[in-house]
Scaffold this motif. Structure first.
Motif, PDB file in Angstrom:
ATOM      1  N   PHE A  23      -0.652  -8.618  -8.030  1.00  0.00           N
ATOM      2  CA  PHE A  23      -2.021  -9.041  -7.765  1.00  0.00           C
ATOM      3  C   PHE A  23      -2.353  -9.261  -6.288  1.00  0.00           C
ATOM      4  N   LEU A  24      -1.355  -9.443  -5.437  1.00  0.00           N
ATOM      5  CA  LEU A  24      -1.656  -9.813  -4.056  1.00  0.00           C
ATOM      6  C   LEU A  24      -1.191  -8.766  -3.047  1.00  0.00           C
ATOM      7  N   PHE A  25       0.114  -8.641  -2.867  1.00  0.00           N
ATOM      8  CA  PHE A  25       0.632  -7.760  -1.827  1.00  0.00           C
ATOM      9  C   PHE A  25       1.801  -6.934  -2.347  1.00  0.00           C
ATOM     10  N   GLN A  26       1.925  -5.741  -1.770  1.00  0.00           N
ATOM     11  CA  GLN A  26       3.046  -4.863  -2.083  1.00  0.00           C
ATOM     12  C   GLN A  26       3.495  -4.194  -0.798  1.00  0.00           C
ATOM     13  N   SER A  27       4.786  -3.997  -0.646  1.00  0.00           N
ATOM     14  CA  SER A  27       5.293  -3.319   0.545  1.00  0.00           C
ATOM     15  C   SER A  27       5.302  -1.808   0.327  1.00  0.00           C
ATOM     16  N   PHE A  28       5.244  -1.086   1.428  1.00  0.00           N
ATOM     17  CA  PHE A  28       5.203   0.381   1.387  1.00  0.00           C
ATOM     18  C   PHE A  28       5.792   0.878   2.691  1.00  0.00           C
ATOM     19  N   ASN A  29       6.572   1.949   2.637  1.00  0.00           N
ATOM     20  CA  ASN A  29       7.101   2.509   3.881  1.00  0.00           C
ATOM     21  C   ASN A  29       6.576   3.924   4.080  1.00  0.00           C
ATOM     22  N   ILE A  30       6.487   4.333   5.332  1.00  0.00           N
ATOM     23  CA  ILE A  30       5.884   5.615   5.694  1.00  0.00           C
ATOM     24  C   ILE A  30       6.967   6.689   5.738  1.00  0.00           C
ATOM     25  N   PRO A  31       6.887   7.685   4.835  1.00  0.00           N
ATOM     26  CA  PRO A  31       7.937   8.702   4.771  1.00  0.00           C
ATOM     27  C   PRO A  31       7.622   9.977   5.549  1.00  0.00           C
ATOM     28  N   SER A  32       6.350  10.149   5.974  1.00  0.00           N
ATOM     29  CA  SER A  32       5.969  11.410   6.620  1.00  0.00           C
ATOM     30  C   SER A  32       5.060  11.134   7.814  1.00  0.00           C
TER      31      SER A  32
END
Length: 252
Positions: A32-41
């Protein structure tokens, strides 16, 4: 049962309760609030670099079943939904394969007419303001840094950001007019010559128009960034590879 055994069992039960509470809290935050994500390209350079780790706000556009862990199809549509604004950097599920997350910038909303003419972005028949900026120095392309032409683009709503122009007269520097259908948005990468975005149809490996239902969240802040293709878990490489100037950078 001895008092010592009872005390040990009580301690174990308390540990299990603490762990379960922590997992539930983490699940609620991620859903509901935050999620992490990493940049692959490199499709969002120079705004986002390979090796950037960022936080998404899950509440910016409401919730769909893609907001849930493992995306169970429990319901359709959006709950507490709101449209993204042009210029927002968003993460969404690829329409042609909803097991894949993509990150791009929102350029057009339903009814907008989008076109590229000689590398210049047009929205509803009007050229978007573009000004020459300092070159982007790409240090990840090879042994020697590469200078890439960079522009500052400003959308009609005032949102401003940098785009890259790696190739003169590339395939998608001149396009048809795209009319964004209802319930969808048009997304592009800031690295214009290296982005399979809404300009590219799914049949050719691109994104096409993105349904609002596929939105996961808005990219807000870079909390970690590491270069040299170093995995984040290799702590011993941090002193040489960490991009200190990108830590806690707000994404615009």
């Amino acid at each position: 049962m001895s008092t010592e055994n009872k005390r040990q069992q009580g301690g174990l039960a308390e540990t299990v309760r603490v762990v379960m509470h922590a997992l539930i809290i983490a699940l609620v935050i991620r859903t509901f609030l935050f999620q992490s994500f990493n940049i692959p390209s490199a499709s969002m350079e120079s705004t986002l670099l390979v090796g950037d780790y960022l936080f998404l706000s899950k509440y910016s556009y409401g919730y769909t079943h893609y907001s849930l862990p493992f995306s169970p199809p429990l319901f359709s549509g959006r709950i507490f939904g709101s449209e993204p604004k042009p210029g927002d950097v968003v993460v969404f599920r690829l329409p042609s394969d909803d097991s894949i997350d993509f990150i791009k910038r929102v350029i057009g909303l339903p009814g907008d007419r989008i076109q590229m003419i000689d590398g210049l972005l047009y929205i509803n028949g009007t050229a978007v303001k573009r000004e020459r900026a300092d070159d982007f120095v790409d240090r990840d392309e090879g042994p020697r840094p590469v200078r890439v032409k960079r522009w500052r683009e400003t959308l009609p709503n005032g949102v401003s950001y940098f785009t890259l122009d790696r190739i003169e007269r590339s395939e998608y520097d001149n396009t048809q007019v795209y009319v964004v259908p209802p319930g969808h948005f048009f997304a592009m990468g800031d690295n214009r010559d290296n982005s399979a975005d809404s300009r590219v149809p799914p049949a050719r490996g691109g994104v096409g128009y993105v349904p609002f239902e596929n939105l996961i969240g808005q990219a807000k802040m870079i909390f970690f960034s590491i270069g040299d293709e170093a995995p984040a878990w290799q702590v011993w490489r941090w002193p040489a590879s960490l991009r200190w100037n990108r830590l806690f950078m707000i994404i615009r």
